[in-house]
Write an enzyme that holds these catalytic residues in place. Structure first.
Site, PDB file in Angstrom:
ATOM      1  N   ASN A  29       0.848  -1.190   0.000  1.00 19.53           N
ATOM      2  CA  ASN A  29       0.000   0.000   0.000  1.00 19.53           C
ATOM      3  C   ASN A  29       0.881   1.236   0.000  1.00 19.53           C
ATOM      4  O   ASN A  29       2.115   1.129  -0.009  1.00 19.53           O
ATOM      5  CB  ASN A  29      -0.975  -0.022   1.186  1.00 19.53           C
ATOM      6  CG  ASN A  29      -0.262  -0.009   2.515  1.00 19.53           C
ATOM      7  OD1 ASN A  29       0.407   0.956   2.876  1.00 19.53           O
ATOM      8  ND2 ASN A  29      -0.347  -1.110   3.251  1.00 19.53           N
ATOM      9  N   ARG A  30       0.280   2.407   0.016  1.00 21.34           N
ATOM     10  CA  ARG A  30       1.027   3.637  -0.237  1.00 21.34           C
ATOM     11  C   ARG A  30       1.618   4.283   1.007  1.00 21.34           C
ATOM     12  O   ARG A  30       2.160   5.388   0.942  1.00 21.34           O
ATOM     13  CB  ARG A  30       0.115   4.626  -0.958  1.00 21.34           C
ATOM     14  CG  ARG A  30      -0.210   4.125  -2.358  1.00 21.34           C
ATOM     15  CD  ARG A  30      -1.240   4.985  -3.037  1.00 21.34           C
ATOM     16  NE  ARG A  30      -0.821   6.381  -3.108  1.00 21.34           N
ATOM     17  CZ  ARG A  30      -1.539   7.323  -3.702  1.00 21.34           C
ATOM     18  NH1 ARG A  30      -2.679   7.022  -4.258  1.00 21.34           N
ATOM     19  NH2 ARG A  30      -1.104   8.568  -3.732  1.00 21.34           N
TER      20      ARG A  30
END
Ligand code: PMT
Length: 216
Positions: A29-30
């Protein structure tokens, strides 16, 4: 060391987790880790002894912080639970909610057909910390949401039996993932406070001052 958290042991999770599909690919994820690392630095600055469990990130460890590097949600769970007891837990990591049921030992070859990946839920580290026999005095979760901040954050506060939750908007520029800036809507059972928008380094200090206030 003096400060509002002098003598306190603070355990922080930060960054993303990577869930391996095969030796080449993963689900991630970011999260950059910036929010969690800023919390670690701010806690040290307020006199705490800090353990930082970090998912994959290239960030430099703040001074006087004991850092434990992990990759997956399962490894993060193991590291966090092994680091208890603590006075305060801050769950700033973006932990994967799902992981592949099996990790292939060899690179999965392209077949030209579609592919279905079977995922299974990960353990909820934050909820486990909050239910642990060595439960920290203050368990603080984060909520990353794309809307309805208060509704979803209060739902997590209750479902995971937290003392406090810091909710931030993600998916918008200048806030949440990757940015150097953020804003937090902090909720506890009978109160709330708005922090920021400001630099994550400053926001971390404001959140820790609120945490120290609630702890006392
Ligand atoms: O790292 P940055 O780029 O600086 O970005 C910061 C941030 C947006 C990642 C951070 O501020 C943040 O919101 N962290 C929590 C992200 C998240 O996973 O939110 P969630 O709403 O999906 O999870 C709620 C809480 O449960 C979080 O405290 C999370 O750590 C925890 N959780 C979730 C799943 C799981 N399996 N175990 C957990 O402990």
């Amino acid at each position: 060391m003096s400060g509002v958290l002098a003598g306190r042991r603070v355990l922080i999770s930060a960054g993303p987790t990577y869930e391996d599909i095969d030796p080449v690919r993963f689900l991630g994820n970011r999260s950059s880790g910036k929010m969690g690392f800023a919390l670690a630095a701010a806690a040290v600055g307020r006199g705490a002894s800090v353990v930082l469990v970090a998912g994959p990130t290239a960030l430099v460890t703040p001074g006087r912080v004991r850092r434990i590097d992990v990759r997956s949600a399962a490894q993060m769970r193991e590291a966090v639970l092994s680091a208890l007891p603590a006075d305060i837990y801050l769950g700033a990591a973006a932990v994967a909610d799902y992981t592949p049921r099996v990790t292939a030992g060899e690179k999965i070859k392209k077949s030209g057909e579609g592919m279905v990946l079977e995922l299974v839920p990960t353990a909820d580290i934050l909820a486990e910390v909050a239910a642990h026999p060595q439960r920290p005095g203050l368990v603080v979760g984060f909520a990353a949401e794309t809307g309805n901040l208060e509704h979803y954050a209060r739902g997590k506060l209750e479902a995971k039996r937290l003392d406090m939750i810091a909710a931030n908007l993600v998916g918008v520029p200048g806030s949440g993932f990757e940015s150097d800036h953020n804003a937090l809507s902090v909720y506890w059972q009978d109160g709330q406070r708005q922090l920021g928008p400001t630099a994550k380094t400053r926001l971390a200090g404001e959140l820790l001052d609120l945490v120290a206030e609630r702890l006392s």
